[in-house]
Design a protein around this motif. Structure first.
Motif, short mmCIF file in Angstrom:
data_model
loop_
_atom_site.label_atom_id
_atom_site.label_comp_id
_atom_site.label_asym_id
_atom_site.label_seq_id
_atom_site.Cartn_x
_atom_site.Cartn_y
_atom_site.Cartn_z
N ARG A 1 0.82 -1.22 0.00
CA ARG A 1 0.00 0.00 0.00
C ARG A 1 0.85 1.26 0.00
O ARG A 1 0.32 2.37 -0.06
N CYS B 1 -5.79 -6.48 -1.90
CA CYS B 1 -5.65 -5.05 -2.19
C CYS B 1 -6.22 -4.68 -3.57
O CYS B 1 -6.64 -3.54 -3.78
N THR C 1 -6.31 -0.57 -2.96
CA THR C 1 -5.33 0.12 -2.10
C THR C 1 -3.88 -0.10 -2.54
O THR C 1 -2.96 0.23 -1.78
#
Length: 413
Positions: free
Chosen positions: A65, A119, A124
């Motif tokens: 991230r 993710c 993200t």
């Protein structure tokens, strides 16, 4: 087994042939993390993607991230993903179709893959993040499965993989699975470290070891105490036995014992539950229960699925139960025709014998506890205790054999 093509869109790609195995080719792809293909098979991965809250995996997630590392550095900080595949086909300069058998796939990096997929779902992934994907193809031929297992084993060196996970991938537990398949509890066995089931396959093998007349012949004064002391010892022997006779199961000692597994588990349940009753009959309910009897405050109590008993709040501890169960190796013999282990007189007879000798077994245990104390760990490791219980059952078995001989002689008059 079935193979499916997965499309990889890459930023960079390299490949080379193996210098010793000409059919094996290795590819290295640098794949944008946001485009890493979803749902790749993971059966070759010895360590399933569990324990995702461990600090090391939290760090990987935050790196992906861009929260604890510079965006774009993910492939420099992460070891990436290794895949065992059937083939790689170039569709375009930066697009490849990778054919993957659903029995193999990811051999290492399953946690990384699952974090990337997570993710991708919530959007993200930081800008510029890539993952390095190594793909191995051409592992074919008669030794293909063994080599694929070896590759998976060697790839997983960051956190030690427990041996049972390797044996599960290698198919070593198939005989046990076959032996218990018809029982309703067969799905509750944990065959690898990431399985969240009630019964550990290591304990099944430890209990099999208690009946191992091949390494611990009856009447020879040897006892499989290591079954209780260290599950890894019989597990290692099991694995070595499988590897040595991979293509000749009839020569495996543990293959000969696998058919007894449901009965061994049932007898284990019977002993752990009924010992309480025989103790009460011998002593009444006087005084506190000794440490070798464990109690639970859970409303459902302990379960005894292998014997089919109702739940109960008390049971015999493993340390006290193992030497008792091991004494019934007296009733295991090798069938002269099949070579398989079987019960002398059948399992129903063995259960009757348990109930006949149980009072003597209790008093033997009681005497040992007076001498060395009630700690279950001490009972489970005390050689004299194992020998005493074994002799108790041995004497009963010898009396039975003598009675059969005398009865046969009378019938022959």
């Amino acid at each position: 087994m079935a193979a499916k093509a997965y499309r990889f869109e890459v930023a960079e790609a390299r490949s080379f042939k193996h210098p010793y195995f000409p059919d094996i080719q290795k590819f290295t792809f640098l794949v944008p993390a946001s485009k890493f293909p979803k749902n790749l098979p993971q059966k070759a991965n010895l360590r399933e993607a569990t324990g995702m809250k461990r600090a090391v995996y939290t760090d990987v997630l935050e790196s992906l991230r861009g929260n604890n590392a510079l965006p774009g550095t993910f492939d420099l900080l992460n070891l990436g993903v290794t895949v065992i595949a059937e083939s790689v086909e170039a569709v375009d300069k930066r697009i490849f179709d990778v054919l993957i058998d659903d029995e193999y796939g990811i051999a290492n990096g399953g946690h990384t893959a699952n974090l990337i997929w997570s993710c991708q779902e919530d959007g993200t992934i930081a800008e510029g993040q890539h993952v390095e994907v190594r793909i191995i193809t051409g592992v074919d031929g008669p030794d293909a499965h063994t080599m694929r297992v070896d590759i998976a084993r060697a790839q997983n060196t960051g956190i030690a993989v427990r041996p049972e996970s390797i044996y599960e991938l290698d198919g070593a537990f198939q005989g046990i699975k076959n032996a218990i398949s018809k029982y309703p509890w067969s799905g509750s066995v944990a065959y690898k470290e990431s399985d969240d089931e009630d019964l550990d396959v290591r304990e099944i093998i430890a209990l099999m070891e208690l009946m191992n007349i091949f390494d611990f012949p009856n009447r020879k004064g040897k006892y499989p105490i290591s079954s209780y002391e260290k599950w890894s010892t019989p597990l290692k022997k099991f694995g070595e036995d499988f590897s040595q006779y991979r293509d000749a199961p009839e020569l495996r000692k543990y293959h000969k014992l696998e058919g007894l597994v449901p009965d061994i588990l049932a007898l284990y349940d019977i002993i752990r539950r009924e010992f309480i009753k025989f103790r009460s009959e011998a002593l009444g309910n006087k005084g506190a229960k000794p440490a070798y009897i464990e109690r639970t405050s859970k409303p459902d109590g302990f379960s005894f699925p292998y014997a089919g008993f109702d739940n109960h709040p008390e049971r015999l501890t493993k340390g006290a139960a193992y030497p008792i169960l091991g004494a019934f190796r007296n009733y295991v013999k090798e069938n002269s025709e099949s070579g398989l282990a079987e019960w002398d007189g059948g399992f129903e007879h063995v259960k009757k014998v348990w109930r006949q000798v149980a009072p003597d077994i209790f008093w033997e245990t009681h005497a040992t506890v007076k001498e060395i104390g009630p700690a279950p760990n001490v009972l489970g490791k005390n050689r004299n205790h194992w020998a005493g219980l074994y002799k108790t059952v041995e004497n009963f078995h010898l009396r039975e054999q003598l009675e059969r001989l005398q009865s046969g002689a009378r019938d022959g008059e």
